[in-house]
Design a protein around this motif. Structure first.
Motif, PDB file in Angstrom:
ATOM      1  N   LEU A  25       0.185  -1.479   0.038  1.00  0.00           N
ATOM      2  CA  LEU A  25      -0.272  -0.156   0.041  1.00  0.00           C
ATOM      3  C   LEU A  25       0.255   1.548   0.041  1.00  0.00           C
ATOM      4  O   LEU A  25       0.748   2.001  -0.536  1.00  0.00           O
ATOM      5  CB  LEU A  25      -0.637   0.033   1.382  1.00  0.00           C
ATOM      6  CG  LEU A  25      -1.671   0.913   1.529  1.00  0.00           C
ATOM      7  CD1 LEU A  25      -3.434   0.818  -0.033  1.00  0.00           C
ATOM      8  CD2 LEU A  25      -3.045   0.624   2.569  1.00  0.00           C
ATOM      9  N   GLY A  29       1.360   4.175  -2.729  1.00  0.00           N
ATOM     10  CA  GLY A  29       0.550   5.385  -2.739  1.00  0.00           C
ATOM     11  C   GLY A  29       1.847   6.025  -3.423  1.00  0.00           C
ATOM     12  O   GLY A  29       1.957   6.943  -4.031  1.00  0.00           O
ATOM     13  N   LEU A  32       2.386   6.127  -6.454  1.00  0.00           N
ATOM     14  CA  LEU A  32       0.868   7.294  -7.658  1.00  0.00           C
ATOM     15  C   LEU A  32       1.354   8.575  -7.073  1.00  0.00           C
ATOM     16  O   LEU A  32       1.048   9.432  -8.233  1.00  0.00           O
ATOM     17  CB  LEU A  32      -0.425   6.769  -6.969  1.00  0.00           C
ATOM     18  CG  LEU A  32      -1.291   7.505  -7.350  1.00  0.00           C
ATOM     19  CD1 LEU A  32      -1.805   7.671  -8.831  1.00  0.00           C
ATOM     20  CD2 LEU A  32      -2.565   7.583  -6.207  1.00  0.00           C
ATOM     21  N   PHE A  33       2.078   9.358  -6.100  1.00  0.00           N
ATOM     22  CA  PHE A  33       2.420  11.057  -5.717  1.00  0.00           C
ATOM     23  C   PHE A  33       3.161  11.086  -6.428  1.00  0.00           C
ATOM     24  O   PHE A  33       2.861  12.387  -6.987  1.00  0.00           O
ATOM     25  CB  PHE A  33       2.805  10.447  -4.670  1.00  0.00           C
ATOM     26  CG  PHE A  33       3.323  11.789  -3.847  1.00  0.00           C
ATOM     27  CD1 PHE A  33       2.026  12.880  -3.237  1.00  0.00           C
ATOM     28  CD2 PHE A  33       4.095  12.007  -3.929  1.00  0.00           C
ATOM     29  CE1 PHE A  33       2.650  14.418  -3.463  1.00  0.00           C
ATOM     30  CE2 PHE A  33       4.786  13.425  -3.211  1.00  0.00           C
ATOM     31  CZ  PHE A  33       3.517  14.507  -3.608  1.00  0.00           C
TER      32      PHE A  33
END
Length: 49
Positions: A25, A29, A32-33
């Motif tokens: 996760l 994340g 993606l950021f």
């Protein structure tokens, strides 16, 4: 690859490593950021329209 290295590689594969794996996760994340940040930077500097 020499045949002498094959037993050592097979032992490592069987053990599976004794390290903590990365949190999927957190990794997703962060990816993606970073991608959204690159998209934002790209669109801010693309002023040739």
């Amino acid at each position: 690859m020499s045949s002498a290295a094959l037993p050592a590689i097979a032992r490592l594969a069987e053990e599976g490593g004794n390290h903590d794996s990365l949190n999927p996760l957190l990794t997703g994340g962060a990816a993606l950021f970073i991608l959204l940040l690159l998209l934002f930077i790209t669109t801010r500097f693309n002023r040739d329209r």
